[in-house]
Design a protein around this motif. Structure first.
Motif, short mmCIF file in Angstrom:
data_model
loop_
_atom_site.label_atom_id
_atom_site.label_comp_id
_atom_site.label_asym_id
_atom_site.label_seq_id
_atom_site.Cartn_x
_atom_site.Cartn_y
_atom_site.Cartn_z
N ARG A 161 -9.81 15.54 -22.46
CA ARG A 161 -10.65 14.35 -22.25
C ARG A 161 -9.81 13.12 -21.95
O ARG A 161 -8.85 12.81 -22.64
N SER A 162 -10.21 12.41 -20.89
CA SER A 162 -9.54 11.17 -20.50
C SER A 162 -10.40 9.99 -20.91
O SER A 162 -11.53 10.14 -21.40
N PHE A 163 -9.89 8.79 -20.65
CA PHE A 163 -10.66 7.58 -20.94
C PHE A 163 -12.00 7.61 -20.21
O PHE A 163 -13.05 7.27 -20.78
N LEU A 164 -12.01 8.02 -18.95
CA LEU A 164 -13.24 8.05 -18.17
C LEU A 164 -14.27 8.98 -18.79
O LEU A 164 -15.48 8.72 -18.74
N ASP A 165 -13.82 10.09 -19.35
CA ASP A 165 -14.75 11.04 -19.95
C ASP A 165 -15.46 10.43 -21.16
O ASP A 165 -16.67 10.63 -21.35
N TRP A 166 -14.73 9.67 -21.97
CA TRP A 166 -15.34 9.06 -23.16
C TRP A 166 -16.30 7.93 -22.79
O TRP A 166 -17.20 7.59 -23.56
N VAL A 167 -16.11 7.35 -21.62
CA VAL A 167 -16.99 6.25 -21.20
C VAL A 167 -18.40 6.75 -20.93
O VAL A 167 -19.39 6.06 -21.19
N HIS A 168 -18.51 7.97 -20.42
CA HIS A 168 -19.80 8.47 -19.93
C HIS A 168 -20.07 9.83 -20.56
O HIS A 168 -19.39 10.82 -20.26
N ALA A 169 -21.07 9.93 -21.43
CA ALA A 169 -21.32 11.13 -22.22
C ALA A 169 -21.44 12.42 -21.40
O ALA A 169 -20.95 13.46 -21.84
N HIS A 192 -10.45 13.59 -6.67
CA HIS A 192 -9.09 13.37 -7.18
C HIS A 192 -8.61 11.95 -6.89
O HIS A 192 -8.15 11.23 -7.79
N PHE A 193 -8.70 11.53 -5.63
CA PHE A 193 -8.26 10.17 -5.27
C PHE A 193 -9.32 9.13 -5.60
O PHE A 193 -9.00 7.99 -5.94
N LEU A 194 -10.58 9.49 -5.48
CA LEU A 194 -11.65 8.52 -5.68
C LEU A 194 -11.72 8.01 -7.10
O LEU A 194 -12.14 6.87 -7.34
N GLU A 195 -11.32 8.84 -8.06
CA GLU A 195 -11.36 8.43 -9.46
C GLU A 195 -9.99 8.05 -10.00
O GLU A 195 -9.86 7.71 -11.17
N ALA A 196 -8.97 8.12 -9.15
CA ALA A 196 -7.60 7.84 -9.61
C ALA A 196 -7.40 6.34 -9.82
O ALA A 196 -7.68 5.54 -8.94
N TRP A 197 -6.91 5.99 -11.00
CA TRP A 197 -6.55 4.61 -11.29
C TRP A 197 -5.03 4.44 -11.30
O TRP A 197 -4.53 3.32 -11.30
N SER A 198 -4.31 5.55 -11.33
CA SER A 198 -2.85 5.50 -11.35
C SER A 198 -2.30 5.50 -9.93
O SER A 198 -2.49 6.46 -9.19
N PHE A 199 -1.63 4.43 -9.57
CA PHE A 199 -1.03 4.31 -8.24
C PHE A 199 0.43 4.73 -8.35
O PHE A 199 1.35 3.93 -8.22
N THR A 255 0.17 11.06 -8.42
CA THR A 255 -1.24 11.11 -8.04
C THR A 255 -1.40 11.80 -6.69
O THR A 255 -2.30 12.64 -6.50
N PHE A 256 -0.54 11.48 -5.76
CA PHE A 256 -0.64 12.03 -4.40
C PHE A 256 -0.08 13.45 -4.33
O PHE A 256 -0.67 14.33 -3.69
N ARG A 257 1.02 13.68 -5.00
CA ARG A 257 1.62 15.01 -5.01
C ARG A 257 0.68 16.02 -5.64
O ARG A 257 0.55 17.16 -5.16
N ASP A 281 -19.54 5.32 -3.62
CA ASP A 281 -19.79 5.59 -5.04
C ASP A 281 -18.69 5.07 -5.97
O ASP A 281 -18.86 5.15 -7.18
N VAL A 282 -17.59 4.59 -5.43
CA VAL A 282 -16.45 4.26 -6.30
C VAL A 282 -15.92 2.86 -6.03
O VAL A 282 -16.16 2.28 -4.97
N ILE A 283 -15.19 2.33 -6.99
CA ILE A 283 -14.59 1.00 -6.86
C ILE A 283 -13.61 1.00 -5.69
O ILE A 283 -12.82 1.93 -5.51
N ARG A 284 -13.67 -0.05 -4.89
CA ARG A 284 -12.86 -0.11 -3.68
C ARG A 284 -11.36 0.02 -3.99
O ARG A 284 -10.88 -0.39 -5.04
N THR A 285 -10.64 0.55 -3.01
CA THR A 285 -9.26 0.98 -3.19
C THR A 285 -8.35 -0.14 -3.71
O THR A 285 -7.61 0.06 -4.67
N VAL A 286 -8.37 -1.30 -3.06
CA VAL A 286 -7.40 -2.34 -3.45
C VAL A 286 -7.68 -2.88 -4.84
O VAL A 286 -6.75 -3.35 -5.52
N THR A 287 -8.93 -2.83 -5.28
CA THR A 287 -9.24 -3.27 -6.63
C THR A 287 -8.84 -2.21 -7.65
O THR A 287 -8.26 -2.51 -8.70
N ARG A 288 -9.10 -0.96 -7.34
CA ARG A 288 -8.79 0.12 -8.26
C ARG A 288 -7.29 0.27 -8.45
O ARG A 288 -6.80 0.56 -9.55
N TRP A 289 -6.53 0.10 -7.37
CA TRP A 289 -5.08 0.29 -7.45
C TRP A 289 -4.29 -1.01 -7.53
O TRP A 289 -3.09 -0.98 -7.73
#
Length: 533
Positions: free
Chosen positions: A228-236, A297-304, A308-310, A333-341
């Motif tokens: 479980r990651s942080f995202l998993d605990w956010v949304h049941a 994989h990339f759409l939910e990635a917060w780690s730049f 992440t890419f490999r 459906d996801v937060i825009r790239t420059v804001t997320r990264w």
């Protein structure tokens, strides 16, 4: 159509697909909602960008509980977007310019206002009684199992007419179609044929992992604590593994049914959205199944970071090395790239770097509208929220509206030139200052960079078709090489805000940021990137 594919490749392999969110692209009638005529009016813009195809988010009639992803008629166009004749005209205009059209198809569920569901709910023995997933309540009146809706709460709603529960993986207004019923399968395959016969070039299949549910309605198991990651605990709903309400092995035959329909027409393409259980992608895509698909994989990635890419190529796609991937960093459906990264209200240097990575990775590129402008996520107030996810979690999470705000076309114009009326979502100042007209006038803008980058990619067969191999380059640096028929292009990207140096030699062919290659060393400034021959 745009160009011709390299021998041995299909037109979509290595193509640039530009995703248009129709209600936010361009409004021609002043109602504040984009329309088909608006898309047609901006085809020169899309063509100048260098796109090979346009992917349209749903334009079918819908009560807009989930903004088009709750379809009430599969074979028509919603009046707010235009008409079926207007759709045909848009399709013809795209083809005349050599552009292809990909439609979003939502076949896993319908709106509760769809005539099929309206008939199904009337009784347990009518012609469409079994077209949706109905189940008895437990003795105490609770739902038949533990399945949770992706939008929160139980994935079952009670209907007094049937005195049964019906399954909905998303909103209760989005009842799930029953793919165990052969009549349902025939009906939705005929939907595909309807649009293919009109000349549509392919489909993006919404939640393609969710067509076939477990017929025994077994409980989903919990997601192990250690996974479980942080995202998993956010949304049941993320606290359980969705292997019975979706992602079933039986879903493979549904993908084969889709592929069979596609093969009835020449040169068409179907790819699927697989937002859960990414390891099952090879089960659903490949020979005889969907042509390809993408995961989150990339759409939910917060780690730049380079890992992440490999990881996507070396781990997620490891089980399907022959599968041609789709690569996307953003969508509706996801937060825009420059804001997320990167955070903040915008970062043009980061936007260019992200675009350059996107255009040099191996796969078909899916680029969401506004990414070519470097648009950040819009920060909306409570009164502006339309998305049901944002309505549920505001202000802790604001849902998907922040990436769906209208395109800014003319900075100084009323509502940035998107509409003569009041837009359905507000346009933030950080977007107005990045409007198309401003960027077209600035040679170093993100837009002009994107146009040049796409031209460069198309001129380089190694970047369009080549294999990919990741290189070791030290902390903070993403490095890989692309190779095709003996031609090698090495790509280096500084993912940090500090200057770095890596060993390298050759000739710099394309760059962003400050980069100096001299005497076997490549110095990359903050968020700089290069392609080296």
């Amino acid at each position: 159509m745009t160009g011709s594919a390299e021998k041995g490749f299909k037109w979509w392999q290595g193509a640039i697909v530009y995703q248009v969110y129709p209600r936010s692209f361009f409004d021609t009638n002043g109602d504040g909602i984009g329309d088909l005529e608006g898309i047609a009016a901006k085809l020169s813009y899309i063509e100048a960008l260098g796109a090979d195809a346009v992917w349209l988010s749903p334009v079918y009639p819908s009560p807009d509980r989930d903004f088009g992803y709750d379809v009430s008629d599969y074979c028509d166009v919603d009046g707010k977007f235009g008409t079926l004749a207007g759709f045909d005209a848009l399709l013809a205009a795209l083809h005349e310019r050599g552009l292809r059209l990909i439609l979003d198809q939502v076949l896993a569920h319908t709106s509760d206002r769809h005539p099929w569901f309206q008939e199904s709910l009337l009784s347990r023995d009518n012609e469409k009684a079994d077209w949706y997933v109905w189940a008895e309540a437990r003795e105490d009146g609770t739902p038949p199992n533990n399945w949770l809706s992706a939008f929160g709460g139980a994935a079952w709603s009670w209907h007094p007419l049937r005195q049964q529960y019906y399954f909905h993986k998303f909103l209760r207004q989005q009842p799930k179609l029953n793919f165990h019923n052969k009549d349902v399968v025939r009906a939705v395959m005929d939907v595909l044929r309807f649009w293919l016969a009109r000349g549509v070039d392919g489909f993006r299949l919404d939640v393609a992992n969710s067509f076939v549910h477990d017929a025994e309605l077994k409980d989903n198991p919990p997601l192990p604590l250690e996974e479980r990651s942080f995202l998993d605990w956010v949304h049941a709903p993320r606290l359980q593994r969705h292997i019975y309400d979706a992602n079933t092995e039986e879903n493979e035959w549904a993908m084969r049914e889709v592929r069979g329909v596609m093969e009835e027409f020449d040169d068409r393409w179907a790819f699927g959205e697989f937002s859960e259980e990414p390891s099952r992608l090879p089960l659903y895509a490949g020979a005889g199944k969907l042509h390809t698909g993408y995961t989150f994989h990339f759409l939910e990635a917060w780690s730049f970071e380079s890992v992440t890419f490999r990881a996507y190529y070396e781990e997620a796609l490891a089980a399907a090395p022959a599968l041609w991937p789709c690569i996307t960093f953003s969508n509706h459906d996801v937060i825009r790239t420059v804001t997320r990264w990167g955070g903040g209200a915008g970062d043009d240097a980061l936007a260019k770097l992200c675009l350059m990575i996107l255009m040099t990775l191996r796969g078909t590129v899916l680029m969401y509208q506004g990414e070519e402008l470097g648009l950040p996520e819009a920060d909306l107030e409570r009164g502006d929220i339309k998305d049901p996810v944002g309505d549920l979690y505001f202000p802790f999470a604001k849902g998907r509206d922040g990436c769906r705000t209208p395109m800014p076309w003319v900075s100084a114009a009323h509502e940035a030139g998107f509409t003569d009326g009041t837009p359905w979502l507000p346009i933030p100042e950080s977007h107005r200052m990045r409007a198309v007209d401003v960027q077209e006038a600035e040679p170093a803008s993100v837009l002009n960079f994107t146009r040049a980058l796409i031209r460069f990619r198309k001129a380089e067969k190694a970047l369009t078709y080549g294999a990919i191999r990741f290189l070791e380059a030290g902390d903070g640096v993403l490095a890989f090489e692309r190779e095709y028929e003996g031609e090698v292009r090495r790509c280096f990207f500084n993912l940090t805000r500090e200057a770095v140096s890596v060993p390298a030699s050759g000739e710099v062919l394309f760059e962003t940021g400050e980069a100096v290659l001299r005497e076997g060393a490549l110095r990359l400034g903050p968020h700089a990137g290069v392609v080296v021959a």
